[in-house]
Write a protein that holds these residues in place. Structure first.
Motif, PDB file in Angstrom:
ATOM      1  N   GLU A   7       0.836  -1.207   0.000  1.00 45.32           N
ATOM      2  CA  GLU A   7       0.000   0.000   0.000  1.00 45.32           C
ATOM      3  C   GLU A   7       0.871   1.257   0.000  1.00 45.32           C
ATOM      4  OE1 GLU A   7      -3.425   0.177  -0.255  1.00 45.32           O
ATOM      5  OE2 GLU A   7      -3.206  -1.978  -0.672  1.00 45.32           O
ATOM      6  N   LEU A   8       1.931   1.246   0.818  1.00 43.72           N
ATOM      7  CA  LEU A   8       2.816   2.413   0.911  1.00 43.72           C
ATOM      8  C   LEU A   8       3.526   2.663  -0.416  1.00 43.72           C
ATOM      9  CD1 LEU A   8       4.222   1.668   4.469  1.00 43.72           C
ATOM     10  CD2 LEU A   8       2.922   3.728   3.851  1.00 43.72           C
ATOM     11  N   ARG A   9       3.923   1.587  -1.076  1.00 42.06           N
ATOM     12  CA  ARG A   9       4.592   1.720  -2.381  1.00 42.06           C
ATOM     13  C   ARG A   9       3.660   2.381  -3.397  1.00 42.06           C
ATOM     14  NH1 ARG A   9      10.240   0.545  -3.517  1.00 42.06           N
ATOM     15  NH2 ARG A   9      10.940  -0.160  -1.487  1.00 42.06           N
ATOM     16  N   LYS A  10       2.352   2.033  -3.317  1.00 41.77           N
ATOM     17  CA  LYS A  10       1.367   2.647  -4.223  1.00 41.77           C
ATOM     18  C   LYS A  10       1.312   4.151  -4.003  1.00 41.77           C
ATOM     19  CE  LYS A  10      -1.796  -1.295  -4.326  1.00 41.77           C
ATOM     20  NZ  LYS A  10      -3.031  -1.766  -3.678  1.00 41.77           N
ATOM     21  N   GLU A  11       1.600   4.563  -2.768  1.00 44.11           N
ATOM     22  CA  GLU A  11       1.578   5.997  -2.446  1.00 44.11           C
ATOM     23  C   GLU A  11       2.936   6.651  -2.682  1.00 44.11           C
ATOM     24  OE1 GLU A  11       0.011   6.726   1.496  1.00 44.11           O
ATOM     25  OE2 GLU A  11      -1.480   5.139   1.274  1.00 44.11           O
ATOM     26  N   GLY A  12       3.861   5.870  -3.220  1.00 42.48           N
ATOM     27  CA  GLY A  12       5.178   6.428  -3.527  1.00 42.48           C
ATOM     28  C   GLY A  12       6.170   6.401  -2.376  1.00 42.48           C
ATOM     29  N   ILE A  13       5.811   5.745  -1.292  1.00 41.01           N
ATOM     30  CA  ILE A  13       6.735   5.659  -0.151  1.00 41.01           C
ATOM     31  C   ILE A  13       7.551   4.380  -0.279  1.00 41.01           C
ATOM     32  CG2 ILE A  13       6.875   5.386   2.372  1.00 41.01           C
ATOM     33  CD1 ILE A  13       4.234   7.072   2.464  1.00 41.01           C
ATOM     34  N   LYS A  14       8.875   4.559  -0.236  1.00 40.27           N
ATOM     35  CA  LYS A  14       9.754   3.404  -0.419  1.00 40.27           C
ATOM     36  C   LYS A  14       9.879   2.612   0.888  1.00 40.27           C
ATOM     37  CE  LYS A  14      12.538   5.236  -4.197  1.00 40.27           C
ATOM     38  NZ  LYS A  14      13.820   5.888  -4.491  1.00 40.27           N
ATOM     39  N   ALA A  15       8.955   1.690   1.047  1.00 40.07           N
ATOM     40  CA  ALA A  15       8.964   0.842   2.241  1.00 40.07           C
ATOM     41  C   ALA A  15       9.402  -0.561   1.855  1.00 40.07           C
ATOM     42  CB  ALA A  15       7.568   0.808   2.858  1.00 40.07           C
ATOM     43  N   GLY A  16       9.974  -1.273   2.808  1.00 40.03           N
ATOM     44  CA  GLY A  16      10.385  -2.664   2.587  1.00 40.03           C
ATOM     45  C   GLY A  16      10.138  -3.460   3.855  1.00 40.03           C
ATOM     46  N   LEU A  17      10.296  -4.767   3.730  1.00 41.13           N
ATOM     47  CA  LEU A  17      10.054  -5.649   4.889  1.00 41.13           C
ATOM     48  C   LEU A  17      11.267  -6.525   5.143  1.00 41.13           C
ATOM     49  CD1 LEU A  17       8.252  -7.283   6.964  1.00 41.13           C
ATOM     50  CD2 LEU A  17       7.518  -8.658   5.000  1.00 41.13           C
ATOM     51  N   PHE A  18      11.702  -6.563   6.388  1.00 40.86           N
ATOM     52  CA  PHE A  18      12.675  -7.569   6.821  1.00 40.86           C
ATOM     53  C   PHE A  18      11.944  -8.497   7.771  1.00 40.86           C
ATOM     54  CE2 PHE A  18      15.666  -9.398   9.819  1.00 40.86           C
ATOM     55  CZ  PHE A  18      16.624  -9.924   8.963  1.00 40.86           C
ATOM     56  N   ARG A  19      11.951  -9.797   7.426  1.00 39.19           N
ATOM     57  CA  ARG A  19      11.215 -10.775   8.227  1.00 39.19           C
ATOM     58  C   ARG A  19      12.152 -11.864   8.726  1.00 39.19           C
ATOM     59  NH1 ARG A  19       8.278 -15.739   7.600  1.00 39.19           N
ATOM     60  NH2 ARG A  19       8.824 -16.012   5.421  1.00 39.19           N
ATOM     61  N   PRO A  20      12.539 -11.821  10.005  1.00 37.22           N
ATOM     62  CA  PRO A  20      13.346 -12.920  10.521  1.00 37.22           C
ATOM     63  C   PRO A  20      12.514 -14.199  10.581  1.00 37.22           C
ATOM     64  CG  PRO A  20      12.716 -11.423  12.293  1.00 37.22           C
ATOM     65  CD  PRO A  20      12.219 -10.812  11.013  1.00 37.22           C
ATOM     66  N   ILE A  21      13.099 -15.299  10.181  1.00 36.00           N
ATOM     67  CA  ILE A  21      12.456 -16.611  10.356  1.00 36.00           C
ATOM     68  C   ILE A  21      13.156 -17.307  11.529  1.00 36.00           C
ATOM     69  CG2 ILE A  21      11.859 -18.813   9.238  1.00 36.00           C
ATOM     70  CD1 ILE A  21      12.032 -17.262   6.529  1.00 36.00           C
ATOM     71  N   THR A  22      14.478 -17.088  11.628  1.00 38.57           N
ATOM     72  CA  THR A  22      15.198 -17.433  12.849  1.00 38.57           C
ATOM     73  C   THR A  22      15.257 -16.155  13.672  1.00 38.57           C
ATOM     74  OG1 THR A  22      16.580 -19.047  11.695  1.00 38.57           O
ATOM     75  CG2 THR A  22      17.375 -18.272  13.836  1.00 38.57           C
ATOM     76  N   LEU A  23      14.602 -16.151  14.838  1.00 36.88           N
ATOM     77  CA  LEU A  23      14.583 -14.939  15.661  1.00 36.88           C
ATOM     78  C   LEU A  23      15.776 -14.913  16.614  1.00 36.88           C
ATOM     79  CD1 LEU A  23      12.711 -12.474  16.064  1.00 36.88           C
ATOM     80  CD2 LEU A  23      11.721 -13.681  18.002  1.00 36.88           C
ATOM     81  N   TRP A  24      16.113 -16.098  17.135  1.00 39.44           N
ATOM     82  CA  TRP A  24      17.309 -16.286  17.960  1.00 39.44           C
ATOM     83  C   TRP A  24      18.111 -17.416  17.378  1.00 39.44           C
ATOM     84  CZ3 TRP A  24      17.982 -12.342  21.011  1.00 39.44           C
ATOM     85  CH2 TRP A  24      16.888 -11.711  21.618  1.00 39.44           C
ATOM     86  N   PRO A  25      19.406 -17.294  17.169  1.00 45.56           N
ATOM     87  CA  PRO A  25      20.191 -16.096  17.412  1.00 45.56           C
ATOM     88  C   PRO A  25      19.705 -14.911  16.579  1.00 45.56           C
ATOM     89  CG  PRO A  25      21.491 -17.757  16.239  1.00 45.56           C
ATOM     90  CD  PRO A  25      20.229 -18.404  16.640  1.00 45.56           C
TER      91      PRO A  25
END
Lengths: 182, 377
Positions: free
Chosen positions: B295-313
């Protein structure tokens, strides 16, 4: 249907609305090969209280699994209508059980009234299939999955002895929904 | 042939993943919102000659898992925050005694009994620091039913490979929602089995570091006899207070994880290449974040996602790099500020780090994240 289509089934806990959501998700994702996510929210009670089940259907993978702007909503009880018949999109659909929801919420959406519980009790003979009548009506009304797909998903879910009963309930609901859609 | 598909709940997918990994033991105590994991395994384990035991409480359940694992079984328990709190003493025991096991925590609100049917992500620090003493931890945070399946398999692999407890944490939303799962064929996903002792019973030492960072674990109750204790111990498993031995063992047990980050780490990125704002989110919240990014990209805001799958370490390296690249990181999690502390630590002030949380039982929705992103820019 590249865009998300969002449905919400709400009523009292124990009315089988989570099951209705599961059946619809199964029809869309397993039988029709679309993407679907079914989720639910309910209180700690096993029976009673307001419960809701949401199904998101899309041709593309689904990120946020909960409803954002609801395309079609079902409310079986007044409590459910008060609590969950919100966030319906402009021009969207609200299907209510006309005997149990006396005060339909108002908004920029179309309200359809069907005596779902009464149909299950009087026309089919078993209140317990009200969720399948409701599911049929929602599918008839929205066309979100094909009639046959919905029926196949219902029949996959019920024991052999109850197949005819549920088939009848689904068809009756579907016809009613279809009639309202026209 | 087409793969077998099914519409499965997250919890059901977890149980199926456990079976795929070769799990033959479940010991647990039912608790919402994790109960379906136990339900499925109570039906399936007896069919394959495995054991399902409902113990008298959460603590005993953890003890049964440790005992079963020592005999050579791949063992699992499933619980929620209140249960994980009770299990802490024995999780520490599994750390120091180096007993492989998998703990599923389907997160609800807390502390204490909290909100049983509502989602939460407030047990993430507990997964690292819940049990006392210095120790390493591995925690995985899947965000879909398919990934719960595969991460449960990976949890068993990591537990067996590094001889330690591994936690899989997912919130009630992912645990209870249903999605289509494709069942992997046998052999399609790696399944790691415990290394054999390599020496005869008379020469075997359960903590012999000359055999590597992770000494092989023999099946307790077989011809291999050894001592298991929660005390600091020498290579034969008997207690010791000898400083050099205690120090070396403590360090080995942490280094076996820290030296193998590349093998253990797992994360996903979405549109981070040119992102001004990175949303740092895991579990169901990462799905809200992905929606928000689009949605943010549609509004021209350069957003991205970092998604940890291993949280620890903790994914330190990549988080630090993103902090240098982005103007801001928004940490979105269903708690009042936990992983954000780690993100702040490794960002070292290179970018703005803010938190967006929620603890009222409703999901942290995309709109909330979008508002936060716009505030910070």
């Amino acid at each position: 249907m590249a865009e998300r289509y969002e449905l919400r089934f709400s009523g009292a806990g124990g009315q089988g609305l989570i099951t209705a959501g599961i059946i619809l998700a199964e029809a869309a994702s397993i039988i029709e090969g679309k993407h679907a996510v079914q989720s639910q929210s309910y209180g700690p009670e096993a029976r009673g209280g307001a419960s809701k089940s949401e199904v998101i259907i899309s041709d593309a993978p689904i990120d946020y699994p909960k409803a954002t702007i609801v395309d079609a909503c079902l409310a079986m009880t007044q409590e459910a209508a008060d609590k969950y018949a919100n966030g319906i999109k402009k021009g969207g659909l609200l299907l209510i059980d006309s005997d149990f929801v006396q005060n339909a919420p108002e908004g920029d959406f179309i309200v359809h009234r069907v005596p779902i519980m009464r149909m299950a009790k009087e026309d089919i003979g078993r209140e317990i299939v009200a969720n399948v009548v409701a599911l049929g009506a929602v599918i008839g009304l929205t066309g979100v999955v094909a009639r046959e797909t919905g029926e196949e998903a219902v029949l996959r879910k019920v024991p052999a002895a109850f197949k005819d009963l549920n088939k009848k309930a689904y068809s009756m609901g579907y016809e009613k929904g279809k009639e309202l859609a026209e | 042939m087409a793969k077998k598909v099914a519409l499965l709940q997250g919890n059901e997918a977890c149980a199926q993943g456990a079976l795929y990994a070769g799990c033959t033991f479940f010991g647990g105590y039912p608790i919402t919102p994790s109960t379906e994991v136990a339900e499925v395994l109570s039906v399936e384990l007896p069919k394959i000659g495995g054991k399902f035991i409902q113990m008298e409480d959460e603590i005993a359940a953890m003890a049964s898992v440790i005992g079963a694992s020592l005999t050579g079984a791949k063992a699992i328990t499933a619980t929620s925050g209140p249960g994980v709190s009770l299990k802490q003493e024995l999780i520490g025991y599994a750390c120091i005694a180096e007993v492989p096991c998998v703990i599923i925590n389907v997160m609800r609100g807390g502390p204490s009994t909290g909100m049983p049917t509502g989602p939460g992500q407030s047990d993430v620090m507990q997964a690292m620091w819940g049990t006392h003493g210095d120790h390493a931890a591995i925690a995985l945070v899947p965000d879909s039913c398919q990934e719960i399946f595969s991460e449960t398999v990976r949890a068993f692999n990591l537990a067996e490979k590094y001889r330690m407890p591994v936690q899989v944490l997912y919130d009630e939303i992912v645990g209870h929602m249903r999605e289509r799962i494709e069942f992997p064929e046998p052999g399609e996903l790696e399944v790691f089995d415990r290394e054999a002792p390599g020496v005869g019973p008379e020469d075997y030492k359960p903590y012999d570091s000359t055999k590597g960072q992770v000494p092989p674990l023999a099946a307790f109750g077989s011809e291999y006899k050894y001592h298991v204790t929660g005390l600091n111990k020498a290579d034969d498993g008997f207690p010791t207070t000898k400083a050099s031995l205690v120090d070396a063992e403590e360090r080995r047990q942490i280094d076996k994880v820290l030296d193998n980050i590349a093998d253990i780490e797992s994360y996903e990125e979405y549109l981070t290449e040119d992102a001004d704002v990175v949303i740092w989110a895991y579990g169901s919240t990462s799905r809200s974040a992905r929606y928000a990014v689009n949605e943010l990209r549609k509004e021209g805001i350069k957003a991205g996602l970092f998604r940890p799958i291993t949280l620890w370490p903790f994914p330190e390296k990549r988080t630090a790099e993103l902090a240098k690249q982005a103007k801001a990181i928004v940490v979105a999690e269903m708690n009042l500020g936990q992983m954000v502390l780690e993100v702040e630590r490794v960002a070292k002030g290179n970018c703005v780090v803010v938190h967006e949380g929620r603890v009222d039982g409703d999901p942290l929705n995309p709109g909330q994240i979008m508002t936060k992103v716009k505030e910070v820019l």
